[in-house]
Design a protein around this motif. Structure first.
Motif: not given
Length: 163
Positions: A91-92, A117
């Protein structure tokens, strides 16, 4: 002179899609390599890597190949690429946690990875709408006085997206 810290978020170049080839192992197409070289030339005109630079890449074949193309074009083919195993399919927020470990003396970070992402990270950091196509990069300038360890949402400026 601009002493701001900069983050260059670079999406891997166009990769092959061959039945039976694992996503992680996909290689760049010849078209992808050529486009990556063109975009890398634009980055090379802006940036020279030095002891205050770091290059981080996803371990996926296409991301590493893209990083190597960029480093070749930038005249730094032997520059160390830090392979970060955890940023493939992350995830970011996880990607940000990796960036937050970068030491204070570093001024420039080149980060090679994957969508969605990377686009999510650009939008989180800058609060600007963005989309990174293959081989493109976002140039992000940290707010004055910020280090990569302090980086968080809405504390950086999207300078430009180059593709």
């Amino acid at each position: 002179m601009d002493n701001s810290k900069k983050l260059y978020i670079i999406r891997h170049a166009k990769a092959e899609t061959i039945p039976g080839i694992n996503d992680f192992d996909r290689a760049l197409t010849s078209e992808g390599i050529q486009h990556a070289k063109q975009v890398a030339e634009k980055l090379a005109a802006k940036l020279t890597l030095n002891e205050n630079s770091v290059v981080i890449s996803s371990p996926a074949n296409r991301a590493l190949q893209t990083a190597r193309v960029f480093l070749d074009v930038m005249g730094s083919p032997s520059f160390d690429i830090q392979i970060e195993e955890s940023i493939y399919e992350c995830t970011y927020k996880h990607l940000l946690s990796v960036i937050n470990t970068i030491p204070d003396h570093i001024d420039h970070v080149l980060l090679f990875g994957h969508n969605p992402t990377l686009t999510d990270l650009v939008e989180f950091l800058t609060r600007k709408s963005a989309y990174l196509r293959t081989s493109s990069f976002a140039e992000i300038k940290l707010d004055t006085g910020f280090t990569f360890q302090m980086l968080s949402g809405n504390c950086a400026d999207l300078v430009q997206i180059i593709d």
